[in-house]
Design an enzyme around this catalytic site. Structure first.
Site, PDB file in Angstrom:
ATOM      1  CG  ASP A 141      -4.248 -11.034  -0.380  1.00 51.77           C
ATOM      2  OD1 ASP A 141      -3.683 -10.967  -1.487  1.00 51.77           O
ATOM      3  OD2 ASP A 141      -4.571 -10.034   0.291  1.00 51.77           O
ATOM      4  CG  ASP A 165      -4.476 -11.003   8.006  1.00 51.91           C
ATOM      5  OD1 ASP A 165      -5.260 -11.602   7.243  1.00 51.91           O
ATOM      6  OD2 ASP A 165      -4.461  -9.766   8.128  1.00 51.91           O
ATOM      7  CD  GLU A 202      -7.596  -8.576  -0.352  1.00 50.03           C
ATOM      8  OE1 GLU A 202      -6.676  -8.019  -0.992  1.00 50.03           O
ATOM      9  OE2 GLU A 202      -7.519  -8.838   0.853  1.00 50.03           O
ATOM     10  CG  ASP A 234      -3.053  -9.729   3.510  1.00 48.84           C
ATOM     11  OD1 ASP A 234      -2.477  -9.228   4.488  1.00 48.84           O
ATOM     12  OD2 ASP A 234      -4.138  -9.315   3.080  1.00 48.84           O
ATOM     13  CG  ASP A 266       1.930  -0.869   3.372  1.00 49.41           C
ATOM     14  OD1 ASP A 266       1.255  -0.454   4.319  1.00 49.41           O
ATOM     15  OD2 ASP A 266       1.547  -1.729   2.556  1.00 49.41           O
ATOM     16  CD  GLU A 284      -6.770 -11.705   3.294  1.00 48.56           C
ATOM     17  OE1 GLU A 284      -6.433 -10.775   2.542  1.00 48.56           O
ATOM     18  OE2 GLU A 284      -6.789 -11.607   4.523  1.00 48.56           O
ATOM     19  CG  HIS A 290      -1.697  -1.045   1.618  1.00 52.82           C
ATOM     20  ND1 HIS A 290      -1.219  -2.170   2.224  1.00 52.82           N
ATOM     21  CD2 HIS A 290      -3.030  -1.231   1.465  1.00 52.82           C
ATOM     22  CE1 HIS A 290      -2.227  -3.007   2.433  1.00 52.82           C
ATOM     23  NE2 HIS A 290      -3.332  -2.470   1.977  1.00 52.82           N
TER      24      HIS A 290
HETATM   25  C1  XLS Z   1      -7.462  -6.619   4.831  1.00 50.34           C
HETATM   26  C2  XLS Z   1      -6.978  -6.892   3.498  1.00 50.34           C
HETATM   27  C3  XLS Z   1      -5.816  -6.034   3.024  1.00 50.34           C
HETATM   28  C4  XLS Z   1      -5.684  -6.152   1.536  1.00 50.34           C
HETATM   29  C5  XLS Z   1      -4.919  -5.056   0.885  1.00 50.34           C
HETATM   30  O1  XLS Z   1      -8.140  -7.401   5.455  1.00 50.34           O
HETATM   31  O2  XLS Z   1      -6.654  -8.247   3.413  1.00 50.34           O
HETATM   32  O3  XLS Z   1      -4.655  -6.391   3.687  1.00 50.34           O
HETATM   33  O4  XLS Z   1      -5.100  -7.353   1.157  1.00 50.34           O
HETATM   34  O5  XLS Z   1      -5.457  -3.807   1.130  1.00 50.34           O
HETATM   35 NI    NI Z   2      -5.699  -9.156   1.820  1.00 47.03          NI
HETATM   36 NI    NI Z   3      -7.444  -9.584   5.195  1.00 47.51          NI
END
Ligand code: XLS
Ligand code: NI
Ligand code: NI
Length: 442
Positions: free
Chosen positions: A302, A315, A238, A345, A110, A274, A107
């Site tokens: 992800d 995560d 996403e 991620d 980051d 994800e 991002h």
């Molecule tokens: C948050 C998301 C974020 C995205 C990117 O839950 O997974 O990390 O992957 O903005």
């Molecule tokens: Ni993510």
């Molecule tokens: Ni996430």
């Protein structure tokens, strides 16, 4: 014990992580991830296209709602934002290189801290883009995707592109423009939109239809800008059902596909799925992958996992071989990820405080995927897996079933078939048989 270092080498004492195979006792080696090994006609590294995630690995300091940072990164000590950003990038590329990760993603915030001054933010991002370009050239590491953080700043508390205040939406646009400029300048292969705070907490104050229309207009504007400036990659959305808002507009793969279709965005957008978001939506990850694959929109993933006892986005690094094998079966049968790769991620735990922990986490995740790829390929090549599934539909392969699939039967025809053929036979779904088959190949 390995400790943090600074400046010249941050992860001192850890060299390049190499493939040593199953026999090795070395915890800092790959047992399964052998980048150049051929699997199903392609190199392992080209199937998997692993990426490090800037935000968790180099910014995630271990803080949680109950306590401050526990990961005290040496690159965070500098007071000047640009010096700090460069030190962080030095550490990031050292880690990515040592880990043999071919890609990274970020991002905007980051990479370097943003303030409230748009011109200053753009300047900072450009300086760091130049710095990253040099790092990419030096290491051969590539940008899998870039994105803008449209959720952390307090101005986004009511959303970014779906904010009821147009003025806030324009600030989100300024950030996306700068992030797209950076992504394009860095030859980023894709650009991600995760909804962040695009959703709502209560309908009492929300015009849902209007907010979604704004989101669509915003995505069109971003896409048009990027295309005009030479971006040929894919845009990913996403999905996530909740967190931070109670109702996120991008709930799951099916919801996002409907949205893209309704607002004429299907040609440019695919899905970035994800694992833990699927779980939060009440689906398996496999379900989300299959929904995307069936629509021809399986773009990227992800990789992480949730906690079975915990209903939020924890995560964690992936390590469940059964689940990842089932995921790889779908990815392989779909012909691979379209344009994307496997981005971690995922974050190490708050109390994982050794510099080596970040390596162990990635080694585990990469080995799990590599092993799952090999198992899934074996299952597809050598087992009955596909046949058992195909056989369940055999009644549609010929005769009246085939005519029905072609649209050649009406409701009366169907009724007449039932009448003349009596009660159907009982046919097993063979679930346990198939579950055992997967375990046999593991
Ligand atoms: C948050 C998301 C974020 C995205 C990117 O839950 O997974 O990390 O992957 O903005
Ligand atoms: Ni993510
Ligand atoms: Ni996430």
């Amino acid at each position: 014990m390995i400790t943090w270092n600074s400046e010249a080498e941050y992860f001192k004492g850890i060299g390049k992580i190499g493939f040593e195979g199953q026999g090795t006792d070395n915890p800092l080696a790959f047992r399964w991830y052998n980048p150049d090994q051929l699997v199903a006609g392609k190199k392992m590294k080209d199937h998997l296209r692993f990426a490090g995630a800037y935000w968790h690995s180099f910014c995630g300091n271990g803080s949680d709602p109950f306590g401050g940072p526990t990961h005290l990164f040496p690159w965070d000590v500098k007071s000047d934002p640009l010096d700090r950003a460069k030190a962080k990038m030095d550490a990031a590329f050292e880690f990515l290189s040592k880990m043999n990760l071919p890609y990274y993603c970020f991002h905007d915030v980051d990479v370097i801290d943003y303030g409230n001054d748009i011109i200053e933010n753009e300047k900072r991002m450009q300086l760091m883009t130049d710095y990253a370009r040099a790092k990419q050239a030096e290491t051969g590491i590539k940008l899998l995707w870039g994105t803008a953080n449209l959720f952390s700043h307090r101005r986004y508390m009511n959303g970014a592109a779906t904010n009821p205040d147009f003025h806030v939406l324009t600030h989100a646009a300024a950030q996306v423009k700068a992030a797209l400029d950076a992504t394009i300048a860095l030859d980023g292969e894709n650009y991600v939109f995760w909804g962040g705070r695009e959703g709502y907490m209560t309908l009492l104050n929300t015009d849902m239809k209007r907010e979604q229309e704004h989101l669509a207009k915003f995505l069109h504007a971003a896409k048009d800008y990027a295309r005009k400036n030479g971006f040929r990659g894919t845009f990913f959305i996403e999905p996530k059902p909740c967190e931070p808002t109670k109702h996120q507009y991008d709930y799951d793969a099916a919801t996002v596909l409907g949205f893209l279709r309704q607002y004429n965005l299907l040609d440019d957008f695919k899905l970035n799925l994800e694992v833990n978001h699927a779980t939060l939506a009440g689906h398996t990850f496999q379900h989300e992958l299959q929904v995307a694959a069936d629509a021809g929109k399986l773009g990227s993933i992800d990789a992480n996992r949730g906690d079975y006892q915990n209903g939020w986005d924890t995560d964690q690094f992936p390590n469940n071989l059964n689940e990842v094998t089932e995921a790889m079966l779908i990815i392989l049968e779909a012909g691979g990820l379209q344009g994307g790769g496997i981005n971690f991620d995922a974050r190490i735990r708050r109390n994982s405080t050794d510099p080596a922990d970040l390596f162990h986490a990635h080694i585990g995740g990469m080995d799990t995927f590599a092993r799952a790829l090999l198992i899934a390929d074996n299952i597809l090549q050598h087992s009955e897996y596909k046949k058992v599934r195909a056989d369940r539909y055999v009644s549609y392969d010929s005769g009246k079933g085939k005519v029905f699939e072609k649209g050649g039967l009406n409701l009366e025809d169907l009724r007449d078939y039932a009448l003349s053929n009596g009660e159907p036979k009982t046919i097993s779904g063979k679930q346990e048989y198939l579950e055992n088959l997967i375990n046999r190949y593991i």
